[in-house]
Design an enzyme around this catalytic site. Sequence first.
Site, mmCIF file in Angstrom:
data_model
loop_
_atom_site.group_PDB
_atom_site.id
_atom_site.type_symbol
_atom_site.label_atom_id
_atom_site.label_comp_id
_atom_site.label_asym_id
_atom_site.label_seq_id
_atom_site.Cartn_x
_atom_site.Cartn_y
_atom_site.Cartn_z
ATOM 1 N N GLU A 158 0.948 -1.160 0.025
ATOM 2 C CA GLU A 158 -0.295 0.069 0.202
ATOM 3 C C GLU A 158 0.579 1.421 -0.371
ATOM 4 O O GLU A 158 0.838 2.340 0.747
ATOM 5 C CB GLU A 158 -0.712 0.018 1.359
ATOM 6 N N GLY B 40 2.133 4.891 -0.692
ATOM 7 C CA GLY B 40 1.677 6.514 -0.771
ATOM 8 C C GLY B 40 2.612 7.356 -1.059
ATOM 9 O O GLY B 40 2.402 7.537 -2.441
ATOM 10 N N CYS C 158 -3.684 33.418 10.379
ATOM 11 C CA CYS C 158 -3.388 34.129 11.772
ATOM 12 C C CYS C 158 -3.027 33.416 13.430
ATOM 13 O O CYS C 158 -3.567 32.658 13.882
ATOM 14 C CB CYS C 158 -4.471 34.783 12.299
HETATM 15 N N1 LLP Z 1 -2.242 2.150 4.415
HETATM 16 C C1 LLP Z 1 -2.291 1.968 5.284
HETATM 17 C C2 LLP Z 1 -3.533 1.931 5.751
HETATM 18 C C3 LLP Z 1 -1.339 4.007 5.864
HETATM 19 O O1 LLP Z 1 -2.793 4.450 7.356
HETATM 20 C C4 LLP Z 1 -1.290 4.462 5.703
HETATM 21 C C5 LLP Z 1 -1.169 5.677 5.167
HETATM 22 C C6 LLP Z 1 -0.693 3.590 3.884
HETATM 23 C C7 LLP Z 1 -1.148 2.688 3.813
HETATM 24 C C8 LLP Z 1 0.466 5.105 3.274
HETATM 25 O O2 LLP Z 1 1.676 5.356 3.578
HETATM 26 P P1 LLP Z 1 2.592 5.940 3.528
HETATM 27 O O3 LLP Z 1 3.602 5.198 1.898
HETATM 28 O O4 LLP Z 1 2.289 7.170 1.762
HETATM 29 O O5 LLP Z 1 3.532 6.356 3.747
HETATM 30 N N2 LLP Z 1 -0.277 12.638 7.223
HETATM 31 C C9 LLP Z 1 1.193 12.218 6.798
HETATM 32 C C10 LLP Z 1 1.278 10.712 6.304
HETATM 33 C C11 LLP Z 1 -0.129 10.384 6.736
HETATM 34 C C12 LLP Z 1 0.263 8.805 6.519
HETATM 35 C C13 LLP Z 1 -1.526 7.905 6.876
HETATM 36 N N3 LLP Z 1 -1.683 6.672 6.543
HETATM 37 C C14 LLP Z 1 2.420 13.235 6.320
HETATM 38 O O6 LLP Z 1 2.114 14.058 6.069
HETATM 39 O O7 LLP Z 1 3.278 12.698 6.399
#
Ligand code: LLP
Length: 413
Positions: free
Chosen positions: A286, A288, A357
């Site tokens: 998964e 992202g 702000c």
């Molecule tokens: N799978 C699950 C169950 C997740 O909760 C997440 C991300 C991913 C996959 C993907 O993770 P990645 O490959 O993108 O690291 N807003 C935060 C990141 C929050 C990630 C939440 N879950 C930031 O800007 O660093």
Amino acid sequence: MSFTYKDNNLGVSQSENFFSLSSFSKNHDEPFYIYDLDGIVERFNVFKSGFSSLENNLRVHYAMKANSNKIVLSALKKEGARVDVVSLGEIKLALSCGFEPADIVFSGVGKSVKEITEALKLGIYQINIESVAELERIGSIASQLGVVAPVAVRFNPDVNPETHPYITTGFRENKFGLNFSEIPRIDDVKKKFNDNIRLQGLSIHIGSQIRNNTSFVDALEKTLKHLYLLEKNKCWNIQSLDIGGGVGIHYDNPDAYSDHELMQDYSSKMVEALSGVNSAIDIICEPGRVIVGRFGCLMTKVEYIKQNEFKNFAIVNSGMHHLMRPCLYNAQHTILPVVKVDGPCKQVLYDVVGPICESSDVVGHDRLLPELQQGDWLGVMDAGAYGFVMASHYNQHELPQEIVVQNGQVIFS
Ligand code: LLP
């Protein structure tokens, strides 16, 4: 692919084409996100190729929470991606971009009755559960609907990767996943709703922006011990193993290709750790951030230059309402001038701040930049992941536009 300078102008380089951000921003006043679609597609394929030696069926479920722009989603679908979703909103968006219910894994700790009901009616590939109570809820909805719920259990392997505490999810004190010790309770619920629950998989996701790949291996190895035991358990019918997302990128290195080594190291370690897994089991991942993070830039214009005895401020027209990451995680996004000055020029240390702000509304502290003037454009780099998706109307500002470039041309704005 990716963002680079040509003749001192920042732009998107795509094969022989170069899309100049300075020519484009000339006709704009408002901040906007710009995505390099060719870069995203290339990155997706590089990620996938790291697993090519795996004998199992690999399913790459792009974590669409990172960037759910419709053009990005449709392009990834064409490349063979599936999706990891965390809400009914994401399910609907994925379907509208051409994904099938069978392409969907549904994660998240707080799924509502409505979300579970819709997911089961649609017949999605898998629901990753995060608590015994959620399994009870799924069992009871599935029995009312007369369907079999395809369930994977997300475990919390209790590892503590070196990342920001807000994005650590696989440590025992985090709200995510179940402890391995809860397996007997899961079996009890399965027995209660026997015909309406299929325990088809195990899942883990230990956090995000992880650059120490050994934590992924530790988490996987702990999980595999249980997978091997559960394969013998009559209650379970294991068909999938979801190894989650979380692979980091080098925000501190402007070269997007510098991530490739980290990705290759990740996939080779994972493939090795998975070598004992029955090849009939689907391996789900998964990713992202690693797919989209590098290929988005937040473009913002300098509204004012302001000095006091302590600081130089470049006050820009975007900020925490468009990119939460610096204020929420103290994330350091490189900030680049869209037009570079030829030859030596005066460098000034700025706090690049937004219009909101709050003193937390800082895009970047202490950034050494060529002396700026009102009207200059800046690019906030590596903002393709968790940028626009986390933007808000705080202070009643407009959301930024999203612009997608492919083959050197704007294909969506
Ligand atoms: N799978 C699950 C169950 C997740 O909760 C997440 C991300 C991913 C996959 C993907 O993770 P990645 O490959 O993108 O690291 N807003 C935060 C990141 C929050 C990630 C939440 N879950 C930031 O800007 O660093």
